[in-house]
Design an enzyme around this catalytic site. Structure first.
Site: not given
Length: 432
Positions: A224, A226, A247, A345, A370
């Site tokens: 993915g 990142g 993808e 996806g 956080k």
């Protein structure tokens, strides 16, 4: 007619092309790098002057050009976004004006692989607007960085208007676009939108070490977006005979191709070529992508079809999530009571990798959010289930990796607690 004559007959200004779009119509927009800036600016001008009303805009992953034009705050309400994957553009609009924008931006839940069928069969598309690469001598454009749903929407819509950018790479693959299929052509040379990498956090480095250690020679990769995928790729330069069926194609993948770690020789589908459906990166990456026969672009309903993914052996799917419960179910799209992104996806590739011979699916995340104040490992998800527990294979955090396949709920809970940050483990154990 000669293709050059046909091109010249359809060439017009962005303002003239925008006049072709009627009010009260459904419009599909090229996603990410393929957003057509001149066309979107001309459409925004019509919207702002009141000559174009009731436009419903369908798209995945908007970026800066849309943010400055059709999706700027003043136009939300005049145009109705039908967004299938929220990006920072929609999140910023909602954060700045939640009482209005959250109601006026319509999020449409759908898998990325299902978006072509949705736009072809369920939406009465009037117009598709997108950026394309320059026309070749035989009259063909390519969809460049964005085959995805755009190549299908282009044929499903009543009219197709393209913005030709000489900087958009010509990309080999399915769905080349002939000039005879186009209703309007706008020319606009403009730098392509770039997406850079950020310095990895210490947790990302640890996760990348674990994930890279799970990838063997001959694996067929999907990753993915990142920092984490980029860090994993940096650790794979010594591997051999890797393949790519993904993808999203990125500079990190390009580096693996350039160093020889990826050659795609063991793939069953499109051997010798890296398959993708959309691409994002920097200027050097776009230059490398241009006219490069090592890569091959297909529509997303092919690339992300789990049945097609599984034709390759040793598929390794690596994706991120926002939250995992103690049974292994993943919420990868909803945060703090609001839609954050979309399912994209992820589930397509989880299922494709699971069905692949010797394939593995990896969902990775830092154990906390956080700045360590919130655990991403939770007793119960706060949002929708993006990847069901039945489908989850491996979960990885900076504290280790757990194979959940075949484990009971109690065994899964014990494994997930071990992946949580130590300061949250006792609390999680009490919740069982």
């Amino acid at each position: 007619m000669d293709v050059q004559e046909l091109y010249a007959a359809k060439l017009m200004s962005a303002e003239a092309a925008a006049q072709l779009v009627p009010s009260d119509s459904h419009v599909a927009m090229g996603m990410a790098v393929a957003e057509p800036p001149a066309l979107l600016a001309a459409l925004a001008n019509r919207i702002e002057t009141g000559s174009l009303t009731g436009m419903r805009l369908w798209y995945f992953h908007s970026m800066a050009h849309a943010a400055k034009t059709v999706l700027k705050r003043e136009n939300i309400g005049r145009v109705r976004p039908h967004c299938m994957f929220l990006s920072s553009v929609e999140r910023s609009l909602i954060k700045a004006d939640p009482s209005v924008c959250e109601d006026l931006i319509d999020f449409v839940p759908t898998a990325f692989s299902a978006s072509p069928q949705l736009l072809r069969e369920e939406v009465a598309l009037d117009t598709c607007v997108t950026m394309v690469s320059p026309m070749g001598k035989h009259g063909y454009f390519t969809f460049g960085t964005a085959n995805d749903y755009t190549s299908v929407a282009a044929r499903a819509a009543k009219r197709l208007i393209v913005e030709v950018n000489p900087l958009m790479p010509r990309v080999f693959g399915e769905s080349p676009l002939h000039v005879s299929e186009v209703d309007g052509i706008v020319e606009n040379r403009t730098p392509l939108l770039e997406v850079g990498e950020h310095p990895p956090a210490a947790e990302d480095e640890l996760i990348a070490d674990i994930v890279a250690g799970m990838i063997e020679d001959g694996a067929c990769l999907q990753m993915g977006i990142g920092n984490l995928p980029a860090e994993v790729c940096k650790r794979l330069t010594g591997r051999k005979d890797l393949g790519i069926h993904t993808e999203l194609l990125t500079p990190a993948f390009a580096s693996l191709i350039q160093c020889g770690a990826v050659n795609n020789r063991r793939k069953a589908t499109f051997p010798g070529r890296s398959v993708f459906t959309f691409a994002m990166g920097d200027e050097l990456f776009y230059q490398w992508l241009d006219d490069n026969q090592a890569v091959y672009s297909l529509p997303v309903d092919v690339v992300n079809d789990p049945r097609h993914i599984a034709k390759n052996d040793n598929v390794v799917s690596v994706n991120a999530t926002l939250q995992v419960d103690l049974s292994g179910a993943c919420n990868s799209e909803h945060m703090m009571g609001h839609q954050y992104s979309g399912s994209g996806g992820q589930l397509d590739f989880v299922r494709g990798a699971n069905a692949s011979k010797d394939g593995i699916s990896i969902i990775a995340c830092r154990s906390t959010a956080k700045d360590g104040a919130v655990s991403r490992i939770v007793p119960k998800l706060e949002g929708p289930v993006t990847t069901p527990r039945n489908d989850v294979h491996w979960i990885v955090t900076e504290h280790g990796a757990a194979n959940l396949r075949g484990k009971s709920l109690r065994e899964r809970a014990d494994a997930m607690i071990a992946l949580a940050h130590p300061k949250f483990r006792d609390e999680l154990a009490r919740s069982i």
